[in-house]
Write a protein that holds these residues in place. Structure first.
Motif, mmCIF file in Angstrom:
data_model
loop_
_atom_site.group_PDB
_atom_site.id
_atom_site.type_symbol
_atom_site.label_atom_id
_atom_site.label_comp_id
_atom_site.label_asym_id
_atom_site.label_seq_id
_atom_site.Cartn_x
_atom_site.Cartn_y
_atom_site.Cartn_z
ATOM 1 N N PHE A 178 0.929 -1.224 0.164
ATOM 2 C CA PHE A 178 0.063 -0.113 0.080
ATOM 3 C C PHE A 178 0.948 1.234 0.011
ATOM 4 N N SER A 179 0.241 2.331 -0.599
ATOM 5 C CA SER A 179 1.064 3.763 -0.475
ATOM 6 C C SER A 179 -0.114 4.529 -0.747
ATOM 7 N N VAL A 180 0.264 5.797 -0.029
ATOM 8 C CA VAL A 180 -0.651 7.001 -0.373
ATOM 9 C C VAL A 180 0.139 8.345 -0.786
ATOM 10 N N GLU A 181 -0.592 8.930 -1.496
ATOM 11 C CA GLU A 181 0.195 10.318 -2.119
ATOM 12 C C GLU A 181 -0.682 11.496 -2.198
ATOM 13 N N ARG A 182 -0.371 12.518 -2.334
ATOM 14 C CA ARG A 182 -1.093 13.978 -2.543
ATOM 15 C C ARG A 182 -0.528 14.530 -3.591
ATOM 16 N N PRO A 183 -0.774 14.038 -4.945
ATOM 17 C CA PRO A 183 0.039 14.436 -5.841
ATOM 18 C C PRO A 183 -0.210 16.034 -6.473
ATOM 19 N N ASP A 184 -1.343 16.369 -5.985
ATOM 20 C CA ASP A 184 -1.476 17.958 -6.098
ATOM 21 C C ASP A 184 -2.026 18.519 -4.992
ATOM 22 N N GLY A 185 -2.657 19.672 -5.102
ATOM 23 C CA GLY A 185 -3.239 20.265 -3.814
ATOM 24 C C GLY A 185 -4.724 19.733 -3.552
ATOM 25 N N SER A 186 -5.294 18.943 -4.387
ATOM 26 C CA SER A 186 -6.601 18.522 -4.068
ATOM 27 C C SER A 186 -7.027 17.086 -4.109
ATOM 28 N N ASN A 187 -5.837 16.132 -4.619
ATOM 29 C CA ASN A 187 -6.228 14.772 -4.661
ATOM 30 C C ASN A 187 -5.402 14.020 -3.641
ATOM 31 N N PHE A 188 -5.892 12.920 -3.421
ATOM 32 C CA PHE A 188 -5.436 11.998 -2.122
ATOM 33 C C PHE A 188 -5.505 10.800 -2.890
ATOM 34 N N THR A 189 -4.601 9.896 -2.913
ATOM 35 C CA THR A 189 -4.667 8.577 -3.644
ATOM 36 C C THR A 189 -4.219 7.335 -2.760
ATOM 37 N N LEU A 190 -4.876 6.372 -2.922
ATOM 38 C CA LEU A 190 -4.265 5.106 -2.398
ATOM 39 C C LEU A 190 -3.941 4.088 -3.457
ATOM 40 N N LYS A 191 -3.021 3.511 -3.214
ATOM 41 C CA LYS A 191 -2.245 2.659 -4.452
ATOM 42 C C LYS A 191 -1.982 1.372 -3.773
ATOM 43 N N ILE A 192 -2.637 0.275 -4.352
ATOM 44 C CA ILE A 192 -2.291 -1.079 -3.904
ATOM 45 C C ILE A 192 -1.542 -1.765 -5.149
ATOM 46 N N ARG A 193 -0.182 -2.210 -4.891
ATOM 47 C CA ARG A 193 0.699 -2.465 -6.036
ATOM 48 C C ARG A 193 0.186 -3.734 -6.658
ATOM 49 N N SER A 194 0.058 -4.719 -5.752
ATOM 50 C CA SER A 194 -0.129 -6.024 -6.401
ATOM 51 C C SER A 194 -1.379 -6.724 -5.473
ATOM 52 N N THR A 195 -2.600 -6.531 -5.948
ATOM 53 C CA THR A 195 -3.758 -6.682 -5.305
ATOM 54 C C THR A 195 -3.918 -8.306 -5.125
ATOM 55 N N LYS A 196 -4.578 -8.582 -4.029
ATOM 56 C CA LYS A 196 -4.833 -9.792 -3.646
ATOM 57 C C LYS A 196 -6.418 -10.160 -3.567
ATOM 58 N N LEU A 197 -6.755 -11.312 -3.616
ATOM 59 C CA LEU A 197 -8.469 -11.527 -3.224
ATOM 60 C C LEU A 197 -8.769 -10.881 -1.966
ATOM 61 N N GLU A 198 -7.861 -10.992 -1.080
ATOM 62 C CA GLU A 198 -8.527 -10.455 0.400
ATOM 63 C C GLU A 198 -8.589 -8.820 0.499
ATOM 64 N N ASP A 199 -7.958 -8.280 -0.551
ATOM 65 C CA ASP A 199 -8.055 -6.759 -0.682
ATOM 66 C C ASP A 199 -9.437 -6.546 -1.151
ATOM 67 N N SER A 200 -10.278 -7.195 -1.513
ATOM 68 C CA SER A 200 -11.600 -6.863 -1.797
ATOM 69 C C SER A 200 -12.428 -6.309 -0.862
ATOM 70 N N ALA A 201 -12.965 -5.034 -1.064
ATOM 71 C CA ALA A 201 -13.640 -4.341 0.246
ATOM 72 C C ALA A 201 -14.226 -3.151 -0.306
ATOM 73 N N MET A 202 -14.815 -2.381 0.732
ATOM 74 C CA MET A 202 -15.104 -1.116 0.107
ATOM 75 C C MET A 202 -14.062 -0.131 0.896
ATOM 76 N N TYR A 203 -13.524 0.792 0.286
ATOM 77 C CA TYR A 203 -12.389 1.536 0.707
ATOM 78 C C TYR A 203 -12.970 3.126 0.864
ATOM 79 N N PHE A 204 -13.020 3.504 1.977
ATOM 80 C CA PHE A 204 -13.285 4.950 2.275
ATOM 81 C C PHE A 204 -12.216 5.813 2.535
#
Lengths: 111, 112
Positions: free
Chosen positions: B65-91
């Motif tokens: 997992f990693s997070v980034e705020r690439p500009d003044g407004s966005n905030f992102t969550l990156k999952i590099r290599s997803t697994k089945l157990e990553d299935s979920a609602m992300y808030f």
């Protein structure tokens, strides 16, 4: 990590009656407590909060009570309405950077 | 009324693929969070972000997992290599220095 517990997974209440949802916590250092309401496939919606310097906070039909000695929090909804049917989470602000959620109580208000 | 917005609302991805979940927090908020909820389970804290760095993270938030705020407004969550157990609602959520956090509507991630 069971720092915040909601022991009742579900609750059914008749329309017009009072709904009481309960929450227990373990750490007496916690000082800001919140209730959120959540519908399926939606994000949690903030309802009401209370800081540890108070023992009661009221907003319309919603009242939150805090009993610090018992480490217990409750939410009263009166009168309950069918639109209140949702999952209710208590949450605790732990430090500045984290909110810890309870397991949730599904409230069903029967018309 | 200001709100936290998340895109996409639903993402389906193959196991092992990278995904990026996007969020636009409320503009004057200083603290940003990612949470997830696996179906029928509790809302779990992943990470908080303040002043362009991670403030706190849970044991779930591992090297995938990693997070980034690439500009003044966005905030992102990156999952590099997803697994089945990553299935979920992300808030995504944001808050001022004190007080309540406001949550977005969530991204449903399905890993197949």
């Amino acid at each position: 990590d069971q720092q915040v517990k909601q022991n009742s997974p579900s609750l059914s209440v008749q329309e017009g009656r009072i709904s009481i949802l309960n929450c227990d916590y373990t750490n007496s250092m916690f000082d800001y407590f919140l209730w959120y309401k959540k519908y399926p496939a939606e994000g949690p919606t903030f309802l009401i909060s209370i800081s540890s310097i108070k023992d009661k906070n009221e907003d319309g039909r919603f009242t939150v009570f805090l009993n610090k000695s018992a480490k217990h929090l409750s939410l009263h909804i009166v009168p309950s309405q069918p639109g209140d049917s949702a999952v209710y989470f208590c949450a605790i602000q732990s430090g500045t950077y984290k909110y810890i959620f309870g397991t949730g109580t599904r409230l069903k208000v029967l018309a | 009324e200001p709100e936290v917005t998340q895109t996409p609302s639903h993402q389906v991805t193959q196991m092992g693929q990278e995904v990026i979940l996007r969020c636009v927090p409320i503009s004057n908020h200083l603290y940003f969070y990612w949470y997830r909820q696996i179906l029928g389970q509790k809302v779990e804290f992943l990470v908080s972000f303040y002043n362009n760095e991670i403030s706190e993270k849970s044991e779930i938030f591992d090297d995938q997992f990693s997070v980034e705020r690439p500009d003044g407004s966005n905030f992102t969550l990156k999952i590099r290599s997803t697994k089945l157990e990553d299935s979920a609602m992300y808030f995504c959520a944001s808050s001022e220095m004190t007080g309540e956090a406001f949550f977005g509507q969530g991204t449903r991630l399905t890993v197949v």
